[in-house]
Design a protein around this motif. Sequence first.
Motif, PDB file in Angstrom:
ATOM      1  N   ASP A 122       0.822  -1.201   0.000  1.00 28.69           N
ATOM      2  CA  ASP A 122       0.000   0.000   0.000  1.00 28.69           C
ATOM      3  C   ASP A 122       0.857   1.252   0.000  1.00 28.69           C
ATOM      4  OD1 ASP A 122      -2.273  -1.515   0.030  1.00 28.69           O
ATOM      5  OD2 ASP A 122      -2.532  -1.411   2.211  1.00 28.69           O
ATOM      6  N   ARG A 123       0.337   2.284  -0.643  1.00 29.25           N
ATOM      7  CA  ARG A 123       0.995   3.572  -0.609  1.00 29.25           C
ATOM      8  C   ARG A 123       0.923   4.136   0.793  1.00 29.25           C
ATOM      9  NH1 ARG A 123      -2.270   6.561  -4.970  1.00 29.25           N
ATOM     10  NH2 ARG A 123      -1.108   8.358  -4.249  1.00 29.25           N
ATOM     11  N   LEU A 124       1.992   4.824   1.175  1.00 28.60           N
ATOM     12  CA  LEU A 124       2.053   5.482   2.472  1.00 28.60           C
ATOM     13  C   LEU A 124       2.022   6.987   2.243  1.00 28.60           C
ATOM     14  CD1 LEU A 124       4.960   3.339   3.974  1.00 28.60           C
ATOM     15  CD2 LEU A 124       2.499   2.956   4.233  1.00 28.60           C
ATOM     16  N   ALA A 142      19.673  16.778  -3.376  1.00 36.39           N
ATOM     17  CA  ALA A 142      18.402  17.022  -2.698  1.00 36.39           C
ATOM     18  C   ALA A 142      17.270  16.587  -3.614  1.00 36.39           C
ATOM     19  CB  ALA A 142      18.264  18.500  -2.348  1.00 36.39           C
ATOM     20  N   CYS A 143      16.229  15.987  -3.043  1.00 34.24           N
ATOM     21  CA  CYS A 143      15.102  15.530  -3.848  1.00 34.24           C
ATOM     22  C   CYS A 143      13.823  15.648  -3.025  1.00 34.24           C
ATOM     23  CB  CYS A 143      15.305  14.086  -4.320  1.00 34.24           C
ATOM     24  SG  CYS A 143      15.472  12.871  -2.987  1.00 34.24           S
ATOM     25  N   ARG A 144      12.694  15.373  -3.685  1.00 31.59           N
ATOM     26  CA  ARG A 144      11.395  15.461  -3.018  1.00 31.59           C
ATOM     27  C   ARG A 144      10.602  14.193  -3.303  1.00 31.59           C
ATOM     28  NH1 ARG A 144       6.305  16.790  -4.381  1.00 31.59           N
ATOM     29  NH2 ARG A 144       6.905  17.161  -6.548  1.00 31.59           N
ATOM     30  N   LEU A 145      10.038  13.616  -2.251  1.00 35.52           N
ATOM     31  CA  LEU A 145       9.221  12.419  -2.414  1.00 35.52           C
ATOM     32  C   LEU A 145       7.927  12.754  -3.141  1.00 35.52           C
ATOM     33  CD1 LEU A 145       9.301  10.429   0.955  1.00 35.52           C
ATOM     34  CD2 LEU A 145      10.210   9.721  -1.245  1.00 35.52           C
ATOM     35  N   VAL A 146       7.631  12.021  -4.192  1.00 39.15           N
ATOM     36  CA  VAL A 146       6.349  12.133  -4.874  1.00 39.15           C
ATOM     37  C   VAL A 146       5.412  11.046  -4.381  1.00 39.15           C
ATOM     38  CG1 VAL A 146       5.185  12.046  -7.120  1.00 39.15           C
ATOM     39  CG2 VAL A 146       7.421  13.138  -6.922  1.00 39.15           C
ATOM     40  N   ASP A 147       5.958   9.850  -4.171  1.00 39.54           N
ATOM     41  CA  ASP A 147       5.153   8.724  -3.715  1.00 39.54           C
ATOM     42  C   ASP A 147       6.043   7.760  -2.961  1.00 39.54           C
ATOM     43  OD1 ASP A 147       2.812   7.386  -3.332  1.00 39.54           O
ATOM     44  OD2 ASP A 147       2.348   7.120  -5.452  1.00 39.54           O
ATOM     45  N   LEU A 148       5.438   6.959  -2.094  1.00 40.57           N
ATOM     46  CA  LEU A 148       6.204   6.075  -1.225  1.00 40.57           C
ATOM     47  C   LEU A 148       5.405   4.822  -0.924  1.00 40.57           C
ATOM     48  CD1 LEU A 148       8.743   5.762   0.699  1.00 40.57           C
ATOM     49  CD2 LEU A 148       7.320   6.837   2.461  1.00 40.57           C
ATOM     50  N   SER A 149       6.076   3.674  -0.936  1.00 43.06           N
ATOM     51  CA  SER A 149       5.469   2.426  -0.489  1.00 43.06           C
ATOM     52  C   SER A 149       6.549   1.615   0.206  1.00 43.06           C
ATOM     53  CB  SER A 149       4.877   1.639  -1.662  1.00 43.06           C
ATOM     54  OG  SER A 149       5.889   0.938  -2.353  1.00 43.06           O
ATOM     55  N   SER A 151       7.893  -0.968  -0.874  1.00 45.04           N
ATOM     56  CA  SER A 151       8.812  -1.572  -1.829  1.00 45.04           C
ATOM     57  C   SER A 151       9.585  -0.556  -2.664  1.00 45.04           C
ATOM     58  CB  SER A 151       8.050  -2.520  -2.769  1.00 45.04           C
ATOM     59  OG  SER A 151       7.016  -1.830  -3.437  1.00 45.04           O
ATOM     60  N   GLY A 152       9.204   0.714  -2.607  1.00 46.70           N
ATOM     61  CA  GLY A 152       9.919   1.679  -3.415  1.00 46.70           C
ATOM     62  C   GLY A 152       9.388   3.086  -3.254  1.00 46.70           C
ATOM     63  N   ALA A 153       9.950   3.985  -4.037  1.00 51.82           N
ATOM     64  CA  ALA A 153       9.569   5.391  -3.954  1.00 51.82           C
ATOM     65  C   ALA A 153       9.755   6.046  -5.311  1.00 51.82           C
ATOM     66  CB  ALA A 153      10.418   6.118  -2.913  1.00 51.82           C
ATOM     67  N   ALA A 154       8.993   7.106  -5.537  1.00 49.19           N
ATOM     68  CA  ALA A 154       9.188   7.961  -6.690  1.00 49.19           C
ATOM     69  C   ALA A 154       9.637   9.313  -6.170  1.00 49.19           C
ATOM     70  CB  ALA A 154       7.896   8.101  -7.486  1.00 49.19           C
ATOM     71  N   ILE A 155      10.674   9.856  -6.773  1.00 54.74           N
ATOM     72  CA  ILE A 155      11.219  11.119  -6.292  1.00 54.74           C
ATOM     73  C   ILE A 155      11.343  12.121  -7.431  1.00 54.74           C
ATOM     74  CG2 ILE A 155      12.472  10.057  -4.371  1.00 54.74           C
ATOM     75  CD1 ILE A 155      15.036  10.356  -6.066  1.00 54.74           C
ATOM     76  N   ASP A 156      11.150  13.370  -7.080  1.00 52.21           N
ATOM     77  CA  ASP A 156      11.351  14.495  -7.989  1.00 52.21           C
ATOM     78  C   ASP A 156      12.792  14.953  -7.789  1.00 52.21           C
ATOM     79  OD1 ASP A 156      11.444  16.931  -9.294  1.00 52.21           O
ATOM     80  OD2 ASP A 156       9.531  17.651  -8.510  1.00 52.21           O
ATOM     81  N   ALA A 189      16.105  -2.261  -2.025  1.00 51.35           N
ATOM     82  CA  ALA A 189      16.803  -3.536  -2.091  1.00 51.35           C
ATOM     83  C   ALA A 189      16.029  -4.634  -1.374  1.00 51.35           C
ATOM     84  CB  ALA A 189      18.200  -3.397  -1.496  1.00 51.35           C
ATOM     85  N   SER A 190      15.244  -4.250  -0.386  1.00 50.91           N
ATOM     86  CA  SER A 190      14.377  -5.206   0.315  1.00 50.91           C
ATOM     87  C   SER A 190      13.108  -4.485   0.721  1.00 50.91           C
ATOM     88  CB  SER A 190      15.078  -5.777   1.555  1.00 50.91           C
ATOM     89  OG  SER A 190      15.442  -4.737   2.453  1.00 50.91           O
ATOM     90  N   VAL A 191      12.046  -5.248   0.910  1.00 52.34           N
ATOM     91  CA  VAL A 191      10.781  -4.646   1.316  1.00 52.34           C
ATOM     92  C   VAL A 191      10.952  -4.048   2.715  1.00 52.34           C
ATOM     93  CG1 VAL A 191       8.358  -5.083   1.839  1.00 52.34           C
ATOM     94  CG2 VAL A 191       9.439  -6.231  -0.100  1.00 52.34           C
ATOM     95  N   GLN A 192      10.533  -2.814   2.844  1.00 53.18           N
ATOM     96  CA  GLN A 192      10.699  -2.093   4.104  1.00 53.18           C
ATOM     97  C   GLN A 192       9.514  -2.320   5.038  1.00 53.18           C
ATOM     98  OE1 GLN A 192      13.667  -0.341   4.659  1.00 53.18           O
ATOM     99  NE2 GLN A 192      14.153  -1.399   2.738  1.00 53.18           N
ATOM    100  N   THR A 193       9.647  -1.815   6.248  1.00 54.19           N
ATOM    101  CA  THR A 193       8.558  -1.796   7.212  1.00 54.19           C
ATOM    102  C   THR A 193       8.237  -0.337   7.510  1.00 54.19           C
ATOM    103  OG1 THR A 193      10.033  -1.747   9.136  1.00 54.19           O
ATOM    104  CG2 THR A 193       9.413  -3.928   8.262  1.00 54.19           C
TER     105      THR A 193
END
Length: 201
Positions: A122-124, A142-149, A151-156, A189-193
Amino acid sequence: MFSFQHASSSPQPAAPRSFQRVSVNMTGRLMLANHEEYPCVAVEMSPGDVIMSCAGIPNLGERVIAYIDHLGRLEGQALSIDTTSFVMSITATDRKREKLAAQLTWLANRHELGLPEDRRHDRLTPRVTRAELALEDGRRFACRLVDLSLSGAAIDVEMRPDIGTPVTLNGLRGRVVRHFAEGVAIEFASVQTRESLRSFL
């Protein structure tokens, strides 16, 4: 692949139907002109307007401020109303409208792009969107989070490492798996908590 047309040079609200809307289903909160606040859901959105589902319905032409998860602050006016929803214009500078178009394009193309976030994770909602991307050669950006889960993230981010490049995002190891309009998608690299992502939450 889905993409938006370029925004005009005018800083005024976009004309109705200037852009194609995409389904977003994003939660948030909005404030009406009388300062009453309500939870809301952005159902469909373009860089020029958004359909809001909400218990609090403004009057036609009323100023509305909304804070939408993953997108931030939106401001505009009620263009049309229904019993449980309304269409709100989005007043924005050209720069902000371009960024919004990039975010919406990424959301619309999520499945086609094969980004790391999927239904398994699920998206966080990150409370902290400022982050740092580090490369193995020691360079940091420096970057900005666009989306986060989990298993991964999208960054600007302005600098886009090649696909497959090992990176760390605030110390979390991963690799670049896709490029999109204004940044990159990273697969951890691994699924996070939730605990390991607490610096963002």
